[in-house]
Design a protein around this motif. Sequence first.
Motif, PDB file in Angstrom:
ATOM      1  N   GLU A 138       1.002  -1.434   0.301  1.00  0.00           N
ATOM      2  CA  GLU A 138      -0.090   0.059  -0.207  1.00  0.00           C
ATOM      3  C   GLU A 138       1.037   1.290  -0.279  1.00  0.00           C
ATOM      4  N   VAL A 139       1.389   1.437  -0.677  1.00  0.00           N
ATOM      5  CA  VAL A 139       2.608   3.047  -0.910  1.00  0.00           C
ATOM      6  C   VAL A 139       2.420   2.928  -2.751  1.00  0.00           C
ATOM      7  N   THR A 140       2.798   4.164  -2.750  1.00  0.00           N
ATOM      8  CA  THR A 140       2.102   4.687  -3.927  1.00  0.00           C
ATOM      9  C   THR A 140       3.542   5.146  -4.856  1.00  0.00           C
ATOM     10  N   LEU A 141       3.972   4.851  -6.135  1.00  0.00           N
ATOM     11  CA  LEU A 141       5.144   5.825  -6.696  1.00  0.00           C
ATOM     12  C   LEU A 141       4.480   7.074  -6.911  1.00  0.00           C
ATOM     13  N   TYR A 142       5.224   8.100  -6.415  1.00  0.00           N
ATOM     14  CA  TYR A 142       5.109   9.783  -7.265  1.00  0.00           C
ATOM     15  C   TYR A 142       5.976   9.345  -8.505  1.00  0.00           C
ATOM     16  N   GLU A 143       5.429  10.116  -9.120  1.00  0.00           N
ATOM     17  CA  GLU A 143       6.519  10.173 -10.634  1.00  0.00           C
ATOM     18  C   GLU A 143       7.077  11.793 -10.695  1.00  0.00           C
ATOM     19  N   GLU A 144       7.541  12.674 -10.076  1.00  0.00           N
ATOM     20  CA  GLU A 144       7.745  14.270  -9.937  1.00  0.00           C
ATOM     21  C   GLU A 144       7.978  14.800 -11.344  1.00  0.00           C
ATOM     22  N   VAL A 145       6.684  16.175 -11.489  1.00  0.00           N
ATOM     23  CA  VAL A 145       7.661  17.256 -12.286  1.00  0.00           C
ATOM     24  C   VAL A 145       8.146  18.048 -11.655  1.00  0.00           C
ATOM     25  N   GLN A 146       9.072  19.004 -12.268  1.00  0.00           N
ATOM     26  CA  GLN A 146       9.246  20.221 -12.257  1.00  0.00           C
ATOM     27  C   GLN A 146      10.049  21.515 -12.918  1.00  0.00           C
ATOM     28  N   GLY A 147       9.797  22.206 -12.663  1.00  0.00           N
ATOM     29  CA  GLY A 147      11.297  23.018 -13.756  1.00  0.00           C
ATOM     30  C   GLY A 147      10.281  22.963 -14.976  1.00  0.00           C
ATOM     31  N   GLN A 148      10.849  23.240 -16.102  1.00  0.00           N
ATOM     32  CA  GLN A 148      10.668  23.041 -17.538  1.00  0.00           C
ATOM     33  C   GLN A 148       9.867  21.636 -17.172  1.00  0.00           C
ATOM     34  N   GLN A 149       9.961  20.611 -16.708  1.00  0.00           N
ATOM     35  CA  GLN A 149       9.105  19.620 -17.489  1.00  0.00           C
ATOM     36  C   GLN A 149       8.091  19.468 -17.832  1.00  0.00           C
ATOM     37  N   SER A 150       7.557  20.073 -18.381  1.00  0.00           N
ATOM     38  CA  SER A 150       5.869  20.300 -19.065  1.00  0.00           C
ATOM     39  C   SER A 150       5.557  19.405 -19.376  1.00  0.00           C
ATOM     40  N   PRO A 151       3.978  18.875 -19.790  1.00  0.00           N
ATOM     41  CA  PRO A 151       3.464  18.585 -20.541  1.00  0.00           C
ATOM     42  C   PRO A 151       3.685  18.047 -21.943  1.00  0.00           C
ATOM     43  N   THR A 152       4.386  19.061 -22.494  1.00  0.00           N
ATOM     44  CA  THR A 152       4.796  19.004 -23.862  1.00  0.00           C
ATOM     45  C   THR A 152       6.856  19.454 -23.998  1.00  0.00           C
ATOM     46  N   SER A 153       7.181  18.719 -22.432  1.00  0.00           N
ATOM     47  CA  SER A 153       8.929  18.971 -23.058  1.00  0.00           C
ATOM     48  C   SER A 153       8.832  17.458 -23.225  1.00  0.00           C
ATOM     49  N   PRO A 154      10.101  17.546 -23.281  1.00  0.00           N
ATOM     50  CA  PRO A 154      10.570  15.596 -24.166  1.00  0.00           C
ATOM     51  C   PRO A 154       9.818  14.281 -22.595  1.00  0.00           C
ATOM     52  N   HIS A 155       9.557  14.918 -22.147  1.00  0.00           N
ATOM     53  CA  HIS A 155       8.950  14.214 -20.969  1.00  0.00           C
ATOM     54  C   HIS A 155       7.378  13.637 -21.529  1.00  0.00           C
ATOM     55  N   ALA A 156       6.915  14.512 -22.945  1.00  0.00           N
ATOM     56  CA  ALA A 156       5.941  13.906 -22.892  1.00  0.00           C
ATOM     57  C   ALA A 156       5.360  12.281 -22.877  1.00  0.00           C
ATOM     58  N   ALA A 157       6.192  12.017 -23.107  1.00  0.00           N
ATOM     59  CA  ALA A 157       6.061  10.319 -23.271  1.00  0.00           C
ATOM     60  C   ALA A 157       6.343   9.939 -21.846  1.00  0.00           C
ATOM     61  N   ASP A 158       6.503  10.402 -20.620  1.00  0.00           N
ATOM     62  CA  ASP A 158       6.844   9.900 -19.772  1.00  0.00           C
ATOM     63  C   ASP A 158       5.297  10.039 -18.935  1.00  0.00           C
ATOM     64  N   TYR A 159       4.333  11.156 -19.522  1.00  0.00           N
ATOM     65  CA  TYR A 159       3.556  11.830 -18.258  1.00  0.00           C
ATOM     66  C   TYR A 159       2.465  10.867 -19.715  1.00  0.00           C
ATOM     67  N   ALA A 160       2.334  10.325 -20.602  1.00  0.00           N
ATOM     68  CA  ALA A 160       1.483   9.543 -21.036  1.00  0.00           C
ATOM     69  C   ALA A 160       1.897   8.132 -20.661  1.00  0.00           C
ATOM     70  N   ALA A 161       2.413   7.959 -20.324  1.00  0.00           N
ATOM     71  CA  ALA A 161       2.650   6.473 -19.899  1.00  0.00           C
ATOM     72  C   ALA A 161       2.004   6.289 -18.152  1.00  0.00           C
ATOM     73  N   VAL A 162       2.155   7.404 -17.183  1.00  0.00           N
ATOM     74  CA  VAL A 162       1.378   7.402 -16.056  1.00  0.00           C
ATOM     75  C   VAL A 162      -0.172   7.140 -16.862  1.00  0.00           C
ATOM     76  N   ALA A 163      -0.585   7.901 -17.562  1.00  0.00           N
ATOM     77  CA  ALA A 163      -2.284   7.595 -18.510  1.00  0.00           C
ATOM     78  C   ALA A 163      -2.271   6.204 -18.294  1.00  0.00           C
ATOM     79  N   ALA A 164      -1.818   6.507 -19.157  1.00  0.00           N
ATOM     80  CA  ALA A 164      -2.006   4.345 -19.885  1.00  0.00           C
ATOM     81  C   ALA A 164      -1.799   3.069 -18.959  1.00  0.00           C
ATOM     82  N   LEU A 165      -1.055   3.575 -17.776  1.00  0.00           N
ATOM     83  CA  LEU A 165      -1.205   2.698 -16.699  1.00  0.00           C
ATOM     84  C   LEU A 165      -2.455   2.608 -15.786  1.00  0.00           C
ATOM     85  N   ASP A 166      -3.230   3.759 -15.892  1.00  0.00           N
ATOM     86  CA  ASP A 166      -4.409   4.353 -15.038  1.00  0.00           C
ATOM     87  C   ASP A 166      -4.527   3.575 -13.799  1.00  0.00           C
ATOM     88  N   ASP A 167      -2.488   2.744 -13.199  1.00  0.00           N
ATOM     89  CA  ASP A 167      -3.521   2.663 -11.699  1.00  0.00           C
ATOM     90  C   ASP A 167      -2.862   3.531 -10.677  1.00  0.00           C
TER      91      ASP A 167
END
Length: 326
Positions: A138-167
């Motif tokens: 019962e522990v949650t993994l929090y994936e942190e975004v900060q600074g210039q890591q906007s949803p349209t940055s090179p991290h867009a695929a990482d955002y999409a992975a969290v959404a697709a996992l839907d857990d």
Amino acid sequence: MPAEWTLTASAFNWTPDVIRAHRGSTEIAAGVVSAGIAPVIEVELGQLWRSFPVPSDAEVDHFREQLTNAGGRVSIVGASIDDWRDATHRRTESERLAFLLPQVRAAHRLGADGIRLPIGQAGPELTARLLPILHELEVTLYEEVQGQQSPTSPHAADYAAVAALDDPRVRLLVDISMLMPALPITYLDALAAGGVPAALIAELAEQWRAPETLEAVVGLLRAGAVPGPVHTLFMNLLVRFGRSDAADLAGIAPLVGGVHLKFWDLDDRDGRISRPIAEFGELLRAAGYAGTLTSEWGGHEWLDDDPAEMTRAHLALAQAALGRRR
């Protein structure tokens, strides 16, 4: 504020005290609670014990007891993965899991809600192997975004992975350093004192979000003209300070499980601190957010103010901003 929101403080704010080592690191962290600053705290596992990343059960239990006796608890623990065995060999996925698992178990033993990693660091394979353990403990993994890591940055695929996992055991943690309408005055003063050209300081102060300003920052860096004493500080302009608006995060709000109310100093002229908090708070209300909002001070990199005073004042400012309704 909604009853489901909890204002907390990060023990990271006391990093200068940890470095001075006049007191033990767990004593410093527990002191945030015993001093009445916040009953719930975030901690960095790497700052707590020399035995990191494999703290003993006795160490973890002693710290939890310190917090319980002070009337507090841990919300989220900052974890990390050393991806390299040595200078030339990356860890395998099994080795990465073995590095992280003791931290997950320590978080569980502390009674924490979850662990925090930079977005994308775990990756799909490790996350898949970790998920059954997260559910079991019962522990949650929090994936942190900060600074210039906007949803349209090179991290867009990482955002999409969290959404697709839907857990529900994998959520985003948003650090509102992403939402900076202007730069901290004290930061600009530090750059100026370190010899950064006055023309660039004026541009940073007046047109922080303009593309031309970013070009000027990169240009000075490429020219090798950033003064040595403030070179590391200067890099915040490319990494830690964001240019997004709260509206840019509307699409990810339902995935948010944690929030860092990052602040650098307490100069709130033009609402540069309080406005992003209030605007992001509106998004959280609309998304039905339930979780922690943690005061995290990053300005000790160039300021020598008292962490307790800074954190108390920021929590008061944040509470007022989060209670504001449009």
